[in-house]
Design a protein around this motif. Structure first.
Motif, PDB file in Angstrom:
ATOM      1  N   VAL A 240       0.853  -1.193   0.000  1.00 25.42           N
ATOM      2  CA  VAL A 240       0.000   0.000   0.000  1.00 25.42           C
ATOM      3  C   VAL A 240       0.883   1.234   0.000  1.00 25.42           C
ATOM      4  O   VAL A 240       1.930   1.267   0.656  1.00 25.42           O
ATOM      5  CB  VAL A 240      -0.932   0.004   1.233  1.00 25.42           C
ATOM      6  N   ASP A 241       0.488   2.234  -0.766  1.00 30.16           N
ATOM      7  CA  ASP A 241       1.152   3.533  -0.744  1.00 30.16           C
ATOM      8  C   ASP A 241       0.464   4.369   0.339  1.00 30.16           C
ATOM      9  O   ASP A 241      -0.672   4.823   0.151  1.00 30.16           O
ATOM     10  CB  ASP A 241       1.019   4.220  -2.099  1.00 30.16           C
ATOM     11  N   PRO A 242       1.108   4.564   1.500  1.00 31.42           N
ATOM     12  CA  PRO A 242       0.430   5.265   2.598  1.00 31.42           C
ATOM     13  C   PRO A 242       0.170   6.731   2.303  1.00 31.42           C
ATOM     14  O   PRO A 242      -0.708   7.336   2.923  1.00 31.42           O
ATOM     15  CB  PRO A 242       1.416   5.098   3.774  1.00 31.42           C
ATOM     16  N   ASN A 243       0.919   7.314   1.368  1.00 28.30           N
ATOM     17  CA  ASN A 243       0.684   8.718   1.023  1.00 28.30           C
ATOM     18  C   ASN A 243      -0.674   8.920   0.369  1.00 28.30           C
ATOM     19  O   ASN A 243      -1.268   9.997   0.469  1.00 28.30           O
ATOM     20  CB  ASN A 243       1.783   9.222   0.093  1.00 28.30           C
ATOM     21  N   LEU A 244      -1.151   7.889  -0.325  1.00 26.46           N
ATOM     22  CA  LEU A 244      -2.443   7.965  -1.003  1.00 26.46           C
ATOM     23  C   LEU A 244      -3.469   7.026  -0.387  1.00 26.46           C
ATOM     24  O   LEU A 244      -4.637   7.047  -0.787  1.00 26.46           O
ATOM     25  CB  LEU A 244      -2.272   7.613  -2.490  1.00 26.46           C
ATOM     26  N   ASN A 245      -3.019   6.193   0.547  1.00 32.88           N
ATOM     27  CA  ASN A 245      -3.874   5.171   1.143  1.00 32.88           C
ATOM     28  C   ASN A 245      -4.512   4.293   0.064  1.00 32.88           C
ATOM     29  O   ASN A 245      -5.698   4.005   0.076  1.00 32.88           O
ATOM     30  CB  ASN A 245      -4.975   5.796   2.022  1.00 32.88           C
ATOM     31  N   GLN A 246      -3.672   3.889  -0.898  1.00 30.07           N
ATOM     32  CA  GLN A 246      -4.139   3.053  -2.000  1.00 30.07           C
ATOM     33  C   GLN A 246      -3.220   1.850  -2.164  1.00 30.07           C
ATOM     34  O   GLN A 246      -2.001   1.961  -1.996  1.00 30.07           O
ATOM     35  CB  GLN A 246      -4.121   3.831  -3.320  1.00 30.07           C
ATOM     36  N   PRO A 247      -3.782   0.702  -2.512  1.00 22.78           N
ATOM     37  CA  PRO A 247      -2.934  -0.448  -2.824  1.00 22.78           C
ATOM     38  C   PRO A 247      -2.225  -0.249  -4.153  1.00 22.78           C
ATOM     39  O   PRO A 247      -2.760   0.376  -5.075  1.00 22.78           O
ATOM     40  CB  PRO A 247      -3.933  -1.612  -2.906  1.00 22.78           C
ATOM     41  N   LEU A 248      -1.010  -0.768  -4.259  1.00 30.24           N
ATOM     42  CA  LEU A 248      -0.283  -0.715  -5.522  1.00 30.24           C
ATOM     43  C   LEU A 248      -0.936  -1.642  -6.532  1.00 30.24           C
ATOM     44  O   LEU A 248      -1.484  -2.693  -6.169  1.00 30.24           O
ATOM     45  CB  LEU A 248       1.175  -1.144  -5.327  1.00 30.24           C
ATOM     46  N   GLN A 249      -0.867  -1.280  -7.801  1.00 35.74           N
ATOM     47  CA  GLN A 249      -1.298  -2.180  -8.867  1.00 35.74           C
ATOM     48  C   GLN A 249      -0.280  -3.292  -9.078  1.00 35.74           C
ATOM     49  O   GLN A 249      -0.631  -4.438  -9.333  1.00 35.74           O
ATOM     50  CB  GLN A 249      -1.472  -1.415 -10.178  1.00 35.74           C
ATOM     51  N   TYR A 250       0.976  -2.925  -9.006  1.00 33.96           N
ATOM     52  CA  TYR A 250       2.063  -3.881  -9.198  1.00 33.96           C
ATOM     53  C   TYR A 250       3.333  -3.298  -8.602  1.00 33.96           C
ATOM     54  O   TYR A 250       3.399  -2.102  -8.288  1.00 33.96           O
ATOM     55  CB  TYR A 250       2.273  -4.204 -10.686  1.00 33.96           C
ATOM     56  N   LEU A 251       4.352  -4.146  -8.430  1.00 32.84           N
ATOM     57  CA  LEU A 251       5.650  -3.702  -7.965  1.00 32.84           C
ATOM     58  C   LEU A 251       6.693  -4.107  -8.990  1.00 32.84           C
ATOM     59  O   LEU A 251       6.732  -5.253  -9.450  1.00 32.84           O
ATOM     60  CB  LEU A 251       5.995  -4.340  -6.616  1.00 32.84           C
ATOM     61  N   HIS A 252       7.567  -3.155  -9.347  1.00 29.76           N
ATOM     62  CA  HIS A 252       8.552  -3.359 -10.414  1.00 29.76           C
ATOM     63  C   HIS A 252       9.948  -3.102  -9.862  1.00 29.76           C
ATOM     64  O   HIS A 252      10.247  -2.006  -9.403  1.00 29.76           O
ATOM     65  CB  HIS A 252       8.241  -2.388 -11.561  1.00 29.76           C
ATOM     66  N   TRP A 253      10.806  -4.141  -9.949  1.00 35.44           N
ATOM     67  CA  TRP A 253      12.180  -4.024  -9.474  1.00 35.44           C
ATOM     68  C   TRP A 253      13.093  -3.506 -10.591  1.00 35.44           C
ATOM     69  O   TRP A 253      14.184  -4.021 -10.797  1.00 35.44           O
ATOM     70  CB  TRP A 253      12.677  -5.371  -8.976  1.00 35.44           C
ATOM     71  N   ALA A 254      12.683  -2.501 -11.306  1.00 33.86           N
ATOM     72  CA  ALA A 254      13.456  -1.968 -12.429  1.00 33.86           C
ATOM     73  C   ALA A 254      14.813  -1.466 -11.957  1.00 33.86           C
ATOM     74  O   ALA A 254      14.905  -0.634 -11.054  1.00 33.86           O
ATOM     75  CB  ALA A 254      12.690  -0.830 -13.105  1.00 33.86           C
ATOM     76  N   GLY A 255      15.885  -1.989 -12.571  1.00 30.58           N
ATOM     77  CA  GLY A 255      17.220  -1.543 -12.243  1.00 30.58           C
ATOM     78  C   GLY A 255      17.747  -2.038 -10.913  1.00 30.58           C
ATOM     79  O   GLY A 255      18.815  -1.601 -10.466  1.00 30.58           O
ATOM     80  N   ILE A 256      17.039  -2.957 -10.259  1.00 29.24           N
ATOM     81  CA  ILE A 256      17.430  -3.465  -8.945  1.00 29.24           C
ATOM     82  C   ILE A 256      17.745  -4.954  -9.062  1.00 29.24           C
ATOM     83  O   ILE A 256      16.944  -5.717  -9.621  1.00 29.24           O
ATOM     84  CB  ILE A 256      16.302  -3.246  -7.914  1.00 29.24           C
ATOM     85  N   ARG A 257      18.882  -5.358  -8.547  1.00 27.85           N
ATOM     86  CA  ARG A 257      19.226  -6.778  -8.555  1.00 27.85           C
ATOM     87  C   ARG A 257      18.286  -7.525  -7.612  1.00 27.85           C
ATOM     88  O   ARG A 257      18.204  -7.217  -6.421  1.00 27.85           O
ATOM     89  CB  ARG A 257      20.676  -6.990  -8.120  1.00 27.85           C
ATOM     90  N   MET A 258      17.583  -8.519  -8.131  1.00 31.50           N
ATOM     91  CA  MET A 258      16.621  -9.255  -7.324  1.00 31.50           C
ATOM     92  C   MET A 258      17.345 -10.385  -6.595  1.00 31.50           C
ATOM     93  O   MET A 258      17.717 -11.397  -7.184  1.00 31.50           O
ATOM     94  CB  MET A 258      15.492  -9.784  -8.203  1.00 31.50           C
ATOM     95  N   GLU A 259      17.525 -10.190  -5.292  1.00 27.73           N
ATOM     96  CA  GLU A 259      18.254 -11.138  -4.467  1.00 27.73           C
ATOM     97  C   GLU A 259      17.883 -10.881  -3.012  1.00 27.73           C
ATOM     98  O   GLU A 259      17.321  -9.825  -2.691  1.00 27.73           O
ATOM     99  CB  GLU A 259      19.757 -10.976  -4.663  1.00 27.73           C
ATOM    100  N   PRO A 260      18.162 -11.838  -2.122  1.00 30.33           N
ATOM    101  CA  PRO A 260      17.864 -11.610  -0.697  1.00 30.33           C
ATOM    102  C   PRO A 260      18.471 -10.305  -0.215  1.00 30.33           C
ATOM    103  O   PRO A 260      19.633 -10.002  -0.491  1.00 30.33           O
ATOM    104  CB  PRO A 260      18.510 -12.823  -0.016  1.00 30.33           C
ATOM    105  N   GLY A 261      17.653  -9.518   0.471  1.00 26.30           N
ATOM    106  CA  GLY A 261      18.100  -8.231   0.981  1.00 26.30           C
ATOM    107  C   GLY A 261      17.713  -7.057   0.125  1.00 26.30           C
ATOM    108  O   GLY A 261      17.819  -5.911   0.572  1.00 26.30           O
ATOM    109  N   CYS A 262      17.251  -7.310  -1.100  1.00 28.17           N
ATOM    110  CA  CYS A 262      16.814  -6.198  -1.949  1.00 28.17           C
ATOM    111  C   CYS A 262      15.463  -5.692  -1.450  1.00 28.17           C
ATOM    112  O   CYS A 262      14.777  -6.367  -0.676  1.00 28.17           O
ATOM    113  CB  CYS A 262      16.750  -6.627  -3.408  1.00 28.17           C
TER     114      CYS A 262
END
Length: 303
Positions: A240-262
């Motif tokens: 949820v985005d607390p600034n808007l009190n809305q659930p996200l449609q999706y989450l995108h790890w663009a440019g982020i290495r997907m690994e434990p700790g990310c």
């Protein structure tokens, strides 16, 4: 009218593709999904996604190969860091009348195909705040200086990891013509972060499809979706985005290495293990580079 989802993947991103499909199927067990192979090493991921999620491989593989090769040859064989990203442009010619395209470094939190309802009024949809960061990773200031786009038009830039449109709105000729135009003016594009398709596709959409809609600009605004934003809050299976009190449609790890700790690794793990096959091998966090290597890499990037 047929609606569906396109993804691109190869065997190397099998784990990410499984997490994405688990999230898609959790909210929507029926919408067809078509895999556009990223390269020739796709048979294992294709078999897994077909067995567990009913994903079909794009039918005309010869067309995909010809299209992508012809597109990146406009710039020269070694110009793009990841030329196979252009394979996703096969979306315009696939089986669905209306579609969304989704990168595999994404998980969704809703019945994502419902966003094609916006296509009753528009020809192209996206849902991100890429424009909020200016034109970085898309264009250089030359597009303003040379009056290619106005500053207002540039607020329409988008991230290439999630978008939707309609079949045949872009023709093969449109693609080839666009790439030829862009190849004649590489100074217009920001490839400094090794993006490949995003700058060119933004140019094409801004030039050729005026009826565009960014869903985050809906009344009341929409939530962000980049995993580099640290303010999202987990509520059950979603963020949820607390600034808007809305659930996200999706989450995108663009440019982020997907690994434990990310960022939001717990969310990714939740959807990866929700259903489907067991992981072929556990994720192991890559050791951090020693200081001397970091300095060398910084110098190389500056050159």
């Amino acid at each position: 009218m047929s609606r569906g989802i396109y993804i691109t993947a190869n065997d190397r991103v099998t784990e990410q593709a499984i997490a994405l499909l688990n999230s898609i199927r959790f909210y929507d067990p029926e919408t067809p999904v078509v895999l556009i192979p990223y390269d020739d090493q796709y048979h294992a991921v294709a078999n897994t996604l077909n067995q567990f999620y009913g994903v079909q491989v794009y039918e005309d593989l010869e067309f995909i190969d010809r299209l992508s090769k012809k597109l990146h040859q406009c710039f020269g064989e070694k110009f793009f860091a990841r030329p196979n990203q252009f394979r996703k442009q096969a979306c315009w010619f696939g089986p669905f009348d209306e579609f969304v395209y989704i990168d595999t470094d994404v998980v969704v939190f809703e019945k994502i195909i419902d966003n094609t309802n916006y296509l009753a009024e528009y020809d192209f949809i996206c849902s991100d705040y890429q424009h909020a960061g200016g034109i970085t990773n898309v264009f250089t200031s030359r597009v303003i200086e040379d009056q290619i786009f106005t500053e207002d038009e540039l607020t329409g830039i988008f991230n290439g990891g999630f978008w939707g449109s309609k079949k045949n709105l872009i023709s093969e000729e449109d693609l080839y013509k666009t790439f030829a135009e862009c190849a004649a003016h590489p100074e217009y594009f920001d490839f400094s972060q090794k993006t490949s398709d995003q700058p060119i596709i933004n140019y094409m959409i801004l030039k050729r499809l005026p009826r565009r809609f960014n869903i985050v600009r809906k009344p009341g605004k929409g939530p962000g979706n980049w995993a580099g934003s640290h303010h999202f809050v987990r509520q059950g299976d979603i963020l949820v985005d607390p600034n808007l009190n809305q659930p996200l449609q999706y989450l995108h790890w663009a440019g982020i290495r997907m690994e434990p700790g990310c960022p939001y690794w717990d969310i990714w793990e939740h959807y990866r293990h929700l259903d489907g096959p067991e992981p072929a091998q556990p994720f192991v966090r890559k050791p951090e580079d020693p200081l001397w290597r970091k300095v060398v890499n910084q110098v190389k990037r500056a050159l």
